[in-house]
Design an enzyme around this catalytic site. Structure first.
Site, PDB file in Angstrom:
ATOM      1  N   LYS A 187       7.555  11.604   0.148  1.00  0.00           N
ATOM      2  CA  LYS A 187       6.934  10.960   1.312  1.00  0.00           C
ATOM      3  C   LYS A 187       7.945  10.116   2.077  1.00  0.00           C
ATOM      4  O   LYS A 187       7.999  10.154   3.322  1.00  0.00           O
ATOM      5  CB  LYS A 187       5.752  10.100   0.842  1.00  0.00           C
ATOM      6  CG  LYS A 187       5.006   9.362   1.950  1.00  0.00           C
ATOM      7  CD  LYS A 187       5.468   7.916   2.142  1.00  0.00           C
ATOM      8  CE  LYS A 187       5.173   7.056   0.925  1.00  0.00           C
ATOM      9  NZ  LYS A 187       5.561   5.645   1.179  1.00  0.00           N
TER      10      LYS A 187
ATOM     11  N   LEU B 283       0.830  -1.203   0.000  1.00  0.00           N
ATOM     12  CA  LEU B 283       0.000   0.000   0.000  1.00  0.00           C
ATOM     13  C   LEU B 283       0.868   1.258   0.000  1.00  0.00           C
ATOM     14  O   LEU B 283       2.059   1.198   0.316  1.00  0.00           O
ATOM     15  CB  LEU B 283      -0.925  -0.029   1.221  1.00  0.00           C
ATOM     16  CG  LEU B 283      -1.898  -1.232   1.237  1.00  0.00           C
ATOM     17  CD1 LEU B 283      -2.514  -1.411   2.612  1.00  0.00           C
ATOM     18  CD2 LEU B 283      -2.972  -1.053   0.178  1.00  0.00           C
ATOM     19  N   PRO B 284       0.293   2.414  -0.345  1.00  0.00           N
ATOM     20  CA  PRO B 284       1.111   3.623  -0.551  1.00  0.00           C
ATOM     21  C   PRO B 284       1.799   4.161   0.697  1.00  0.00           C
ATOM     22  O   PRO B 284       2.908   4.687   0.611  1.00  0.00           O
ATOM     23  CB  PRO B 284       0.104   4.643  -1.099  1.00  0.00           C
ATOM     24  CG  PRO B 284      -1.033   3.848  -1.610  1.00  0.00           C
ATOM     25  CD  PRO B 284      -1.096   2.630  -0.756  1.00  0.00           C
TER      26      PRO B 284
ATOM     27  N   LYS C 295      14.206   0.095   5.524  1.00  0.00           N
ATOM     28  CA  LYS C 295      13.729   0.583   4.234  1.00  0.00           C
ATOM     29  C   LYS C 295      13.838   2.107   4.163  1.00  0.00           C
ATOM     30  O   LYS C 295      14.252   2.672   3.128  1.00  0.00           O
ATOM     31  CB  LYS C 295      12.281   0.139   4.039  1.00  0.00           C
ATOM     32  CG  LYS C 295      11.547   0.782   2.878  1.00  0.00           C
ATOM     33  CD  LYS C 295      12.094   0.388   1.530  1.00  0.00           C
ATOM     34  CE  LYS C 295      11.182   0.882   0.407  1.00  0.00           C
ATOM     35  NZ  LYS C 295      11.742   0.629  -0.927  1.00  0.00           N
TER      36      LYS C 295
ATOM     37  N   THR D  55       5.999   0.812   2.202  1.00  0.00           N
ATOM     38  CA  THR D  55       6.965   1.699   2.856  1.00  0.00           C
ATOM     39  C   THR D  55       6.176   2.512   3.873  1.00  0.00           C
ATOM     40  O   THR D  55       5.411   3.396   3.501  1.00  0.00           O
ATOM     41  CB  THR D  55       7.648   2.622   1.843  1.00  0.00           C
ATOM     42  OG1 THR D  55       8.319   1.824   0.865  1.00  0.00           O
ATOM     43  CG2 THR D  55       8.667   3.519   2.534  1.00  0.00           C
TER      44      THR D  55
END
Length: 302
Positions: free
Chosen positions: A239, A64-65, A170, A95
């Site tokens: 982001k 998912l975003p 990450k 992420t």
């Protein structure tokens, strides 16, 4: 745990490619996405709700975003928490913010559900080949129990520690990726304005101390007009940098180098490149540097 089926939520740029790898490995996948056409396009069965996905498999994967989307899927009124059963495992390949991950891990653990964070690296090309690198956080036994699901999508899957460790790793990786891409883009625009041969410039950089992932793997194509479409957009890169800075703050680490990539990818978004691959940051920097493009379109060549 049944090893012949997986529920998969989020079949976007990366999720669809991972799903295809799982399906090609002989695993039945039930997929759910806002675009109902995506599961079938990736070879999966199509679910109509999160409940269907949770009921279908002992293992549910998320791609998912951001954390807001993950929290909605997990904690929403008809989310995973509402329907999960003890003994299930959820693997979050998004992420996401480590603090959110750790909190969700606790909520699901109270229901007897294992929650694993697995950051991914390698981009669309690695997802298609099944050669992603996975950075994993969670209980060792939970991770070992789902390695069969990691095998079709990755060539390296490393246990980084407790819950949140995978997503923290990450963010560290993505921050360095953002720094090297933004800085190399600026250098290549400067090289172009200086009249340097860009392939020779890259040859020098790649055999000198300025070498990095962008000089090795991105700009040899970009200077010829191939932006390697299919990867992270400038908005998503921004982001990720913000998430890194927030994680550094939580850890009590001074983030002295965050302003550069934030400014670069923020500029790209402001100039209309936000939904395009983050490699287009070089065009944004070129725009404000006199309309510079690294490559010369075929029709403009002498």
């Amino acid at each position: 745990m049944r090893q012949d089926r997986i529920g998969f939520i989020g079949l976007g740029n990366m999720g669809a490619r991972m799903t295809r790898r799982l399906v090609d490995a002989g695993i039945a996948v039930l997929g759910l996405d806002r675009d109902p056409a995506r599961p079938a396009a990736a070879g999966a069965q199509t679910a109509g709700s999160i409940k269907e996905v949770v009921d279908f498999a002992d293992l549910v994967m998320l791609s998912l975003p951001d954390s807001h989307a993950v929290e909605s899927v997990v904690e929403g009124q008809d989310g995973i928490l509402a329907h999960a059963r003890a003994g299930q495992t959820v693997v979050d390949l998004s992420t996401a913010a480590a603090s959110s991950t750790i909190r969700l891990h606790g909520l699901l653990a109270a229901r007897g559900v294992r929650y694993i964070d697995a950051g991914i690296s390698g981009g669309a090309a690695a997802a298609e080949k099944g050669t992603l690198t996975l950075m994993i956080g969670g209980e060792p036994e939970a991770i070992e129990a789902v390695r069969w699901a990691f095998a079709p999508i990755s060539s390296k899957a490393l246990n980084m520690g407790a819950s949140g460790a995978g997503h923290t790793t990450k963010l560290l990786n993505n921050f360095l990726n953002a720094v090297s891409l933004a800085a190399t883009a600026e250098v290549m625009v400067a090289g172009k304005k200086a009249g340097l041969d860009l392939h020779q410039l890259l040859d020098v950089l790649n055999s000198s101390s300025g070498v990095n992932f962008a000089t090795l793997n991105r700009f040899p194509s970009i200077v010829d007009g191939n932006y390697l479409e299919g990867g992270l957009t400038s908005k998503l890169m921004t982001k990720d940098v913000v998430l890194y800075i927030e994680r550094a703050r939580e850890l009590g680490v001074a983030s002295l180098n965050g302003s550069g990539p934030l400014a670069s990818f923020g500029l790209a978004t402001a100039l209309g490149y936000g939904e395009m691959i983050s490699n287009k940051v070089v065009d944004a920097i070129g725009d404000v540097s006199g309309g510079i493009r690294l490559h010369q379109p075929q029709g403009d060549r002498a």
